[in-house]
Write an enzyme that holds these catalytic residues in place. Sequence first.
Site, PDB file in Angstrom:
ATOM      1  N   PHE A   1       9.516  -8.346  13.030  1.00  0.00           N
ATOM      2  CA  PHE A   1       9.053  -9.082  14.198  1.00  0.00           C
ATOM      3  C   PHE A   1       8.231 -10.305  13.804  1.00  0.00           C
ATOM      4  O   PHE A   1       7.428 -10.802  14.597  1.00  0.00           O
ATOM      5  CB  PHE A   1       8.261  -8.143  15.121  1.00  0.00           C
ATOM      6  CG  PHE A   1       9.112  -7.030  15.648  1.00  0.00           C
ATOM      7  CD1 PHE A   1       9.809  -7.164  16.836  1.00  0.00           C
ATOM      8  CD2 PHE A   1       9.274  -5.861  14.918  1.00  0.00           C
ATOM      9  CE1 PHE A   1      10.632  -6.152  17.294  1.00  0.00           C
ATOM     10  CE2 PHE A   1      10.096  -4.836  15.365  1.00  0.00           C
ATOM     11  CZ  PHE A   1      10.779  -4.987  16.565  1.00  0.00           C
TER      12      PHE A   1
ATOM     13  N   SER B   1       0.811  -1.215   0.000  1.00  0.00           N
ATOM     14  CA  SER B   1       0.000   0.000   0.000  1.00  0.00           C
ATOM     15  C   SER B   1       0.847   1.270   0.000  1.00  0.00           C
ATOM     16  O   SER B   1       0.308   2.371  -0.141  1.00  0.00           O
ATOM     17  CB  SER B   1      -0.951   0.012   1.200  1.00  0.00           C
ATOM     18  OG  SER B   1      -0.232  -0.054   2.421  1.00  0.00           O
TER      19      SER B   1
ATOM     20  N   ASP C   1       7.593  -5.886  10.031  1.00  0.00           N
ATOM     21  CA  ASP C   1       8.020  -7.145   9.412  1.00  0.00           C
ATOM     22  C   ASP C   1       9.214  -7.771  10.117  1.00  0.00           C
ATOM     23  O   ASP C   1       9.415  -8.990  10.032  1.00  0.00           O
ATOM     24  CB  ASP C   1       8.386  -6.915   7.941  1.00  0.00           C
ATOM     25  CG  ASP C   1       7.166  -6.699   7.056  1.00  0.00           C
ATOM     26  OD1 ASP C   1       6.037  -6.854   7.559  1.00  0.00           O
ATOM     27  OD2 ASP C   1       7.342  -6.368   5.870  1.00  0.00           O
TER      28      ASP C   1
ATOM     29  N   THR D   1       7.409   3.433   1.786  1.00  0.00           N
ATOM     30  CA  THR D   1       7.753   4.631   1.005  1.00  0.00           C
ATOM     31  C   THR D   1       7.381   5.894   1.782  1.00  0.00           C
ATOM     32  O   THR D   1       8.184   6.836   1.881  1.00  0.00           O
ATOM     33  CB  THR D   1       7.021   4.615  -0.344  1.00  0.00           C
ATOM     34  OG1 THR D   1       7.441   3.469  -1.089  1.00  0.00           O
ATOM     35  CG2 THR D   1       7.322   5.875  -1.141  1.00  0.00           C
TER      36      THR D   1
ATOM     37  N   GLY E   1       9.972 -10.856  -4.483  1.00  0.00           N
ATOM     38  CA  GLY E   1       9.898 -11.682  -3.281  1.00  0.00           C
ATOM     39  C   GLY E   1      10.122 -10.832  -2.049  1.00  0.00           C
ATOM     40  O   GLY E   1      10.304  -9.615  -2.133  1.00  0.00           O
TER      41      GLY E   1
ATOM     42  N   TRP F   1       2.032 -16.566   6.420  1.00  0.00           N
ATOM     43  CA  TRP F   1       2.765 -15.445   6.991  1.00  0.00           C
ATOM     44  C   TRP F   1       1.861 -14.256   7.312  1.00  0.00           C
ATOM     45  O   TRP F   1       2.357 -13.221   7.753  1.00  0.00           O
ATOM     46  CB  TRP F   1       3.838 -14.968   6.011  1.00  0.00           C
ATOM     47  CG  TRP F   1       4.952 -15.928   5.765  1.00  0.00           C
ATOM     48  CD1 TRP F   1       5.038 -16.868   4.780  1.00  0.00           C
ATOM     49  CD2 TRP F   1       6.178 -16.036   6.505  1.00  0.00           C
ATOM     50  NE1 TRP F   1       6.226 -17.556   4.870  1.00  0.00           N
ATOM     51  CE2 TRP F   1       6.946 -17.062   5.915  1.00  0.00           C
ATOM     52  CE3 TRP F   1       6.699 -15.350   7.619  1.00  0.00           C
ATOM     53  CZ2 TRP F   1       8.201 -17.439   6.399  1.00  0.00           C
ATOM     54  CZ3 TRP F   1       7.949 -15.720   8.093  1.00  0.00           C
ATOM     55  CH2 TRP F   1       8.682 -16.747   7.491  1.00  0.00           C
ATOM     56  N   ASP F   2       0.544 -14.380   7.129  1.00  0.00           N
ATOM     57  CA  ASP F   2      -0.307 -13.193   7.131  1.00  0.00           C
ATOM     58  C   ASP F   2      -1.429 -13.165   8.148  1.00  0.00           C
ATOM     59  O   ASP F   2      -1.968 -12.082   8.417  1.00  0.00           O
ATOM     60  CB  ASP F   2      -0.882 -12.988   5.727  1.00  0.00           C
ATOM     61  CG  ASP F   2       0.172 -12.503   4.747  1.00  0.00           C
ATOM     62  OD1 ASP F   2       0.293 -11.283   4.560  1.00  0.00           O
ATOM     63  OD2 ASP F   2       0.898 -13.343   4.185  1.00  0.00           O
TER      64      ASP F   2
ATOM     65  N   LYS G   1       3.343   1.912   2.540  1.00  0.00           N
ATOM     66  CA  LYS G   1       3.692   2.285   3.919  1.00  0.00           C
ATOM     67  C   LYS G   1       5.160   2.655   4.066  1.00  0.00           C
ATOM     68  O   LYS G   1       5.502   3.694   4.650  1.00  0.00           O
ATOM     69  CB  LYS G   1       3.378   1.124   4.873  1.00  0.00           C
ATOM     70  CG  LYS G   1       1.947   0.653   4.865  1.00  0.00           C
ATOM     71  CD  LYS G   1       1.738  -0.512   5.802  1.00  0.00           C
ATOM     72  CE  LYS G   1       2.589  -1.724   5.478  1.00  0.00           C
ATOM     73  NZ  LYS G   1       2.324  -2.291   4.143  1.00  0.00           N
TER      74      LYS G   1
END
Length: 288
Positions: A67, A43, A65, A47, A196, A84-85, A45
């Site tokens: 953590f 989204s 990320d 940047t 990736g 992972w989500d 973030k």
Amino acid sequence: MSLQQPTEVTTTTDRAHGQVQPEVQGSPQTRVILVGIGGATCSGKTTLAKHLHNILPDSFIIHQDDFAPPEATLPVHPTLGQDWDSAPTAIDWPRLRTFLRTVKHIARIPDDHASHDHLNEQRPVPLGDSVAARYKAEIAAVQKEVEAASGARVVWGLVDGFLLYWDQEVVDTLDARLFLRVPYDVLKERRSDRSGYATAEQMNIEGAFWKDPPGYFEQLVYPAYIDAHRSMFTDADVEKGSPVHPGLVLIEPLQMSMDDIVTRCCEELVSVLRKSRPLAVEIGTPLL
């Protein structure tokens, strides 16, 4: 009433982040303002966080990320592999909570923290020089006034994360709350275009990246994003609802230029800074 001068500061370079870290000297008082920058994967973030880092004096970035838990502890989807989500398991929440409390306490990123964000691909989205210069000057001037009036330094921590508002203890540490909302089709395209992701376990392995298996975004990433953010919007409508989360500033990047996004965020941060009370944490006091 006489005003106190801001605390004298020296700096060191954080090896993992390549960021200048403030070291508080003189008066042991400081105020850490944590700025949450949340939103779905891809989204924008990070940047935005990096643009704000370049504007805000005495600032650093914390990437959620970093953590992620060990891969072996993640749940396994029957066809897509490690998940992972999903919010309850995608982040080591106790470690992140402790880390944010520590940052508020010592006013910098701990020396033993290592980030893998520098390994991830990021496409630059430029910010106009005039916008950056304007807010650098404005925020520096307001910050100087606040520091002089309170006798305490101000340090900024920018916390960037895809599940930033799921855990209430984490939310409670944030002094400003920004959220970037981008439509599904754009997120999917951006995610598929990435080569990736580097994970915490892979950061020391050259060329090791997590690559989405077919269907991973549609079946795991996006549904987990929706589930984690339902409570933040009217009618549990993450895609179109109005924010109901206290203090949340909603940013919709497809409807705004980067100049406009940074302007809106900096306006919010100036407001937070002006409202900040002369409340300071004494460096070195025990953590509760």
